[in-house]
Design an enzyme around this catalytic site. Structure first.
Site, PDB file in Angstrom:
ATOM      1  N   HIS A 154      -5.824   7.510  -6.619  1.00 44.08           N
ATOM      2  CA  HIS A 154      -6.068   7.570  -5.178  1.00 44.08           C
ATOM      3  C   HIS A 154      -7.566   7.589  -4.831  1.00 44.08           C
ATOM      4  CE1 HIS A 154      -5.024   8.144  -1.058  1.00 44.08           C
ATOM      5  NE2 HIS A 154      -5.568   9.344  -0.985  1.00 44.08           N
ATOM      6  N   HIS A 208      -6.217  14.278   5.225  1.00 41.70           N
ATOM      7  CA  HIS A 208      -5.773  13.238   6.148  1.00 41.70           C
ATOM      8  C   HIS A 208      -6.042  13.703   7.580  1.00 41.70           C
ATOM      9  CE1 HIS A 208      -3.262   9.981   7.399  1.00 41.70           C
ATOM     10  NE2 HIS A 208      -2.904   9.719   6.168  1.00 41.70           N
ATOM     11  N   MET A 214       2.662   1.562  -0.270  1.00 41.99           N
ATOM     12  CA  MET A 214       3.645   2.628  -0.005  1.00 41.99           C
ATOM     13  C   MET A 214       3.903   2.808   1.492  1.00 41.99           C
ATOM     14  SD  MET A 214       2.267   5.495  -2.693  1.00 41.99           S
ATOM     15  CE  MET A 214       1.575   5.021  -4.280  1.00 41.99           C
ATOM     16  N   SER A 215       3.711   1.739   2.262  1.00 44.02           N
ATOM     17  CA  SER A 215       3.876   1.903   3.726  1.00 44.02           C
ATOM     18  C   SER A 215       4.214   0.568   4.379  1.00 44.02           C
ATOM     19  CB  SER A 215       2.577   2.460   4.321  1.00 44.02           C
ATOM     20  OG  SER A 215       1.534   1.501   4.187  1.00 44.02           O
ATOM     21  N   SER A 261      -4.936   4.052   4.341  1.00 42.53           N
ATOM     22  CA  SER A 261      -5.838   4.666   3.359  1.00 42.53           C
ATOM     23  C   SER A 261      -7.119   3.863   3.151  1.00 42.53           C
ATOM     24  CB  SER A 261      -5.131   4.800   2.017  1.00 42.53           C
ATOM     25  OG  SER A 261      -4.010   5.617   2.156  1.00 42.53           O
ATOM     26  N   TYR A 272       6.844   9.387   0.861  1.00 38.94           N
ATOM     27  CA  TYR A 272       6.606  10.337  -0.238  1.00 38.94           C
ATOM     28  C   TYR A 272       6.202  11.725   0.262  1.00 38.94           C
ATOM     29  CZ  TYR A 272       1.586   9.124   0.281  1.00 38.94           C
ATOM     30  OH  TYR A 272       0.322   8.905   0.782  1.00 38.94           O
ATOM     31  N   GLU A 273       5.810  11.818   1.545  1.00 36.79           N
ATOM     32  CA  GLU A 273       5.485  13.135   2.103  1.00 36.79           C
ATOM     33  C   GLU A 273       6.760  13.940   2.367  1.00 36.79           C
ATOM     34  OE1 GLU A 273       2.296  13.106   5.237  1.00 36.79           O
ATOM     35  OE2 GLU A 273       2.411  10.944   4.886  1.00 36.79           O
ATOM     36  N   ASN A 324      -7.072  -1.881  -5.797  1.00 35.96           N
ATOM     37  CA  ASN A 324      -6.997  -1.763  -7.254  1.00 35.96           C
ATOM     38  C   ASN A 324      -6.226  -2.948  -7.809  1.00 35.96           C
ATOM     39  OD1 ASN A 324      -4.896  -0.038  -5.783  1.00 35.96           O
ATOM     40  ND2 ASN A 324      -3.931  -0.359  -7.773  1.00 35.96           N
ATOM     41  N   ALA A 381      -3.727   0.103   2.251  1.00 36.68           N
ATOM     42  CA  ALA A 381      -4.374  -0.103   0.954  1.00 36.68           C
ATOM     43  C   ALA A 381      -3.270  -0.513  -0.004  1.00 36.68           C
ATOM     44  CB  ALA A 381      -5.015   1.194   0.487  1.00 36.68           C
ATOM     45  N   HIS A 408       4.140   8.911   5.442  1.00 37.34           N
ATOM     46  CA  HIS A 408       4.715   8.191   4.307  1.00 37.34           C
ATOM     47  C   HIS A 408       6.030   8.836   3.876  1.00 37.34           C
ATOM     48  CE1 HIS A 408       0.297   7.629   4.008  1.00 37.34           C
ATOM     49  NE2 HIS A 408       0.607   6.407   3.608  1.00 37.34           N
TER      50      HIS A 408
HETATM   51  O1  LIG Z   1      -1.246   4.507   3.922  1.00 35.92           O
HETATM   52  P1  LIG Z   1      -1.531   3.387   2.996  1.00 35.92           P
HETATM   53  O2  LIG Z   1      -0.331   2.533   2.723  1.00 35.92           O
HETATM   54  O3  LIG Z   1      -2.707   2.574   3.433  1.00 35.92           O
HETATM   55  O4  LIG Z   1      -1.957   4.093   1.604  1.00 35.92           O
HETATM   56  C1  LIG Z   1      -1.711   3.688   0.268  1.00 35.92           C
HETATM   57  C2  LIG Z   1      -0.404   4.260  -0.189  1.00 35.92           C
HETATM   58  C3  LIG Z   1      -0.758   5.702  -0.496  1.00 35.92           C
HETATM   59  O5  LIG Z   1      -0.698   6.492   0.659  1.00 35.92           O
HETATM   60  C4  LIG Z   1      -2.168   5.623  -0.972  1.00 35.92           C
HETATM   61  C5  LIG Z   1      -2.244   5.631  -2.460  1.00 35.92           C
HETATM   62  O6  LIG Z   1      -3.578   5.697  -2.875  1.00 35.92           O
HETATM   63  O7  LIG Z   1      -2.675   4.350  -0.515  1.00 35.92           O
HETATM   64  N1  LIG Z   2       2.469   1.453  -4.654  1.00 37.92           N
HETATM   65  C1  LIG Z   2       1.153   1.282  -4.665  1.00 37.92           C
HETATM   66  N2  LIG Z   2       0.451   1.682  -3.606  1.00 37.92           N
HETATM   67  C2  LIG Z   2      -0.872   1.499  -3.626  1.00 37.92           C
HETATM   68  N3  LIG Z   2      -1.792   1.804  -2.701  1.00 37.92           N
HETATM   69  C3  LIG Z   2      -2.990   1.416  -3.187  1.00 37.92           C
HETATM   70  N4  LIG Z   2      -2.857   0.884  -4.397  1.00 37.92           N
HETATM   71  C4  LIG Z   2      -1.547   0.920  -4.702  1.00 37.92           C
HETATM   72  C5  LIG Z   2      -0.780   0.494  -5.830  1.00 37.92           C
HETATM   73  O1  LIG Z   2      -1.277  -0.010  -6.822  1.00 37.92           O
HETATM   74  N5  LIG Z   2       0.568   0.714  -5.744  1.00 37.92           N
END
Ligand SMILES: O=P(O)(O)O[C@@H]1C[C@H](O)[C@@H](CO)O1
Ligand SMILES: Nc1nc2[nH]cnc2c(=O)[nH]1
Length: 296
Positions: free
Chosen positions: A262, A70, A224-225, A33, A94-95, A248, A122, A92
């Protein structure tokens, strides 16, 4: 990994790709992301030359990207003259995908010939020293989802990919971390961190109590990955480097009124994309010049 994808399925996918690509990549890059998974202009995957682009929905056996906006493309090409393959967007949990499906492209990249994986994500910054826009090289992870038995390697094991039981204490290659730090410093890009990443299933961001707990157990960045991709990569003997773009700040007190979202994640990604692209371009060049160092 589930028996839904056999070795033969993934070999079929690899054959389909290789028949359409005139060169063989040694480095795979997962653009998350923070690195252009959601946009084209200025993204790393756009910087590739002699591109061969495969939308995920046209690749045999590939899952479909469901995240809105995406790109969902596998892009082969040259980065500074180095043969690479980029995942523009990832899958992901969560998808709705099980972890073995989320990390299936890692095995496909192995079968098309990569020896090195650069996974980017991210993440929220839990370490109080981190600022939004900083980069953290992942030196370890906590597989929180694995604590509850959710693991990409769950199910029958095919030895052609790797062993049933595998060590994870050297998952993030030390030589590559040192090389990445050197490349970053040589480019005079400012401070860079090293730390521990963890993956939660998402899609919600964390509560204050969850963040306080994660901080107590030594997590520096939360996302989340990546964790399941790295487990899959190490299982099939890929040398791994991973880094997080801190998009963040994670608030560990109730007085802080800011809320993770997001849009902020993508905005910070766009703000830092030129820097990250320069970093990755120089990094792949150095990896190639050094003869692809690291644990094979
Ligand atoms: O795919 P990544 O892990 O880079 O993205 C993070 C996790 C979620 O998909 C998204 C949340 O904003 O960012
Ligand atoms: N779980 C999680 N995933 C993120 N992806 C980008 N920022 C965050 C966060 O604060 N928490």
């Amino acid at each position: 990994m589930s028996t839904e994808y056999t070795y033969e399925h993934l070999a079929e996918t690899a054959k389909y790709l290789l028949e359409r690509v005139p060169f063989r990549p040694k480095i795979g890059i997962i653009c998350g992301s923070g690195m252009g998974a959601y946009w084209n202009e200025g993204s790393l995957a756009e910087a590739l030359t002699d591109k061969v682009v495969f939308p995920y929905n046209q690749i045999p056996h590939f899952p479909e990207s469901t995240v809105e906006g995406h790109a969902g493309q596998l892009v082969f090409g040259y980065l500074m003259g180095v043969e690479v393959v980029c995942m523009k967007g990832r899958f992901h949990h969560y998808e709705g995908y099980p972890l073995w499906k989320c990390s299936m492209p890692v095995r496909v990249m192995k079968l098309v010939g990569i020896s090195h994986l650069i996974a980017t994500n991210a993440a929220g910054g839990l370490n109080p020293k981190y600022k939004v826009g900083d980069v953290m090289l992942v030196n370890d992870h906590i597989n929180l989802m694995g604590f509850s038995g959710n693991n990409p390697l769950h199910g029958p094991n095919d030895e052609r990919f790797g062993p049933r039981f595998l060590p994870m204490n050297r998952a993030y290659d030390k030589d590559l971390i040192e090389l990445a730090k050197k490349v970053w410093d040589d480019l005079k890009l400012g401070p860079i961190h090293e730390g521990v990443y963890t993956c939660l299933g998402g899609p919600n961001f964390e509560t204050v109590a969850e963040l306080k707990m994660l901080q107590m157990v030594g997590v520096d960045a939360v996302g989340m990955s990546t964790v399941h991709e790295v487990i899959t990569a190490r299982h099939c003997d890929l040398t791994v480097l991973a880094f997080s773009l801190i998009t963040n700040f994670c608030a560990t007190n109730y007085e802080n009124q800011s809320e993770a979202n997001h849009e902020e994640v993508m905005d910070v990604g766009k703000m830092r994309q030129d820097t990250l692209a320069t970093f990755v371009q120089n990094l792949v060049l150095r990896i190639k010049k050094l003869g692809y160092p690291g644990i094979k």
